[in-house]
Design a protein around this motif. Structure first.
Motif, PDB file in Angstrom:
ATOM      1  N   ARG A 199      41.046  41.101  46.909  1.00 46.52           N
ATOM      2  CA  ARG A 199      41.000  41.881  45.675  1.00 46.52           C
ATOM      3  C   ARG A 199      42.255  42.755  45.545  1.00 46.52           C
ATOM      4  O   ARG A 199      42.844  42.861  44.465  1.00 46.52           O
ATOM      5  N   ARG A 259      45.201  42.098  42.691  1.00 44.04           N
ATOM      6  CA  ARG A 259      45.506  43.201  41.765  1.00 44.04           C
ATOM      7  C   ARG A 259      46.987  43.578  41.837  1.00 44.04           C
ATOM      8  O   ARG A 259      47.620  43.839  40.812  1.00 44.04           O
ATOM      9  N   LEU A 278      44.186  36.870  38.754  1.00 36.58           N
ATOM     10  CA  LEU A 278      42.729  36.900  38.625  1.00 36.58           C
ATOM     11  C   LEU A 278      42.087  36.547  39.962  1.00 36.58           C
ATOM     12  O   LEU A 278      42.609  35.721  40.718  1.00 36.58           O
ATOM     13  N   ASP A 285      37.180  39.242  38.799  1.00 32.28           N
ATOM     14  CA  ASP A 285      37.469  39.112  37.364  1.00 32.28           C
ATOM     15  C   ASP A 285      36.615  38.040  36.709  1.00 32.28           C
ATOM     16  O   ASP A 285      36.290  38.132  35.519  1.00 32.28           O
ATOM     17  N   ARG A 327      35.217  39.387  32.956  1.00 33.98           N
ATOM     18  CA  ARG A 327      35.433  40.714  32.414  1.00 33.98           C
ATOM     19  C   ARG A 327      36.102  40.596  31.052  1.00 33.98           C
ATOM     20  O   ARG A 327      36.791  39.618  30.759  1.00 33.98           O
ATOM     21  N   VAL A 329      39.689  39.459  30.402  1.00 42.63           N
ATOM     22  CA  VAL A 329      40.039  38.088  30.782  1.00 42.63           C
ATOM     23  C   VAL A 329      39.624  37.082  29.712  1.00 42.63           C
ATOM     24  O   VAL A 329      40.138  35.968  29.655  1.00 42.63           O
TER      25      VAL A 329
END
Length: 394
Positions: A204, A208, A213, A240, A260, A263
């Motif tokens: 993650r 980020r 993604l 995501d 999300r 996206v």
């Protein structure tokens, strides 16, 4: 009961010469009347067991009301199920489909579209060695199952493979063309291999930092299988994109792609499907999800998972087998050699009651019982397994 003629069915796998006629809870009955304790449940599909009342009732009531108005229109069960899923996850939007492979295909398309819009046409999705994402050409290409790279060659390009639980191997593959990282929180077909919480958190952070993604394929791990509603929750991260299948329909064809808000970049015509989001299947999904969310249900899955793990550990100690691993009610037991298929067959042939288990790799057994399996059924499974392991230590 009469045996039926199966000769008109296309041969796509080696099936035993039995035909199942009836199933209730953890039990199946074949054409001869023999009963089997089912710890496969359609590969984690029947999360509430065979023919649960909530599924039968949802099907009967919805079938009398509305089956399929077409995905060109809204329907209430789809809207209600989407709302309940987003209320209980970190995602904002849901697209319903019919199979896990179709949901994963949608996730791949969504990521590539997002890359066109936000990353100058980036399209590569880093996936993992021994991963499994489905049987369409794109999802087979995304998978890392040995031999699949040549089975229906040429593959769909754009899926470089990293090593599972190795964050450096992921970082080494990131380049300008990279748009996403996609993985199963537990690699099911590879033999129930969990991603560590640390690896999930590192992924993650890495994605980020690079503006990529993070896609979690929870076709097998989602819908309570690990003792939480979704497996990503164990690591405390927010992906995501997520895909669901298998358990979401409790036995009927239903899957979902969740994302999300930032996206969600599909335009009209980018994604669809004749049966997608039909009210008949979504009514079932709604009944299943409400059952899973009932007070105490998910905790009972976690508790039964620990009970099953302890039972498998004791069995292993008694027979000199290997280690037990997994989470919740998705578990595996490694063996003392490559005799998994032989044990699976011996368990099925056991009299008077057969046992259905699975050996995705020849050196291990996999267990995927109904989430509402009874403790005495876990005990009975262990008894049968103990009996079929004992006679032959070859």
């Amino acid at each position: 009961m009469n045996h039926c003629d199966t000769s008109a069915l296309m041969s796509i796998t080696n099936r035993p010469d039995i035909v199942f006629h009836e199933g209730h809870g953890s039990w199946l009955t074949d054409h001869t009347g023999k009963r089997y304790l089912d710890f496969v449940q359609g590969w984690a599909v029947n999360c509430l067991g065979h023919s649960p009342d909530v599924v039968a009732q949802a099907l009967a009531e919805q079938a009398k009301r509305l089956i399929n108005p077409s995905p060109a229109f809204y329907n209430a069960p789809a809207a209600e199920l989407a709302s309940l899923l987003t209320q209980n996850s970190v995602f904002d939007r849901v697209f319903f489909a019919n199979s896990g492979a179709e949901a994963n295909e949608g996730a791949i398309k969504l990521a590539r579209k997002w890359g066109q819009v936000n990353r100058n046409g980036a399209f590569e999705i880093i996936t993992f060695e021994n991963g499994f994402h489905g049987r369409t050409l794109a999802t087979m290409s995304a998978s890392g199952k040995p031999g699949w790279d040549t089975l229906f060659a040429p593959q769909v390009p754009g899926f470089p493979k990293a090593r599972y639980n190795d964050i450096d191997s992921v970082a080494a593959l990131i380049r300008a063309e990279t748009v996403a990282v996609m993985l199963e929180p537990i690699q099911g077909e590879a033999g129930v291999i969990p991603a560590s919480d640390e690896f999930m958190r590192d992924l993650r952070e890495l994605t980020r930092r690079h503006g990529l993604l993070l896609i979690v394929d929870e076709v097998q791990t989602g819908m309570g299988r690990t003792g939480k509603l979704f497996a990503y929750e164990h690591a405390g991260i927010e992906p995501d994109v997520m895909t669901l299948g298998k358990g979401i329909g409790g036995g009927v064809p239903l899957s979902a792609l969740l994302a999300r808000e930032e996206v969600c970049c599909f335009q009209p015509g980018d994604q669809g499907g004749t049966f997608n989001g039909n009210p008949l299947m979504c009514a079932v999904g709604l009944a299943v999800l409400r059952t899973l969310l009932a007070p105490g249900f998910l905790q009972s899955v976690a508790d039964k998972g620990i009970y099953l793990a302890h039972g498998l550990e004791a069995l292993s100690a008694r027979h000199g087998l290997g280690t037990e691993r997994g989470q919740g009610l998705l578990r595996a037991l490694t063996l003392d050699g490559e005799r998994g298929p032989a044990i699976v067959e011996a368990a099925r042939l056991h009299e008077p009651t057969g046992l259905l288990i699975n050996s995705p790799r020849p050196n291990l057994l996999r267990f995927m019982p109904a989430l509402n399996v009874e403790l005495n059924e876990i005990d009975r499974m262990l008894e049968i397994l103990d009996a079929v392991i004992s006679p032959d230590r070859a």
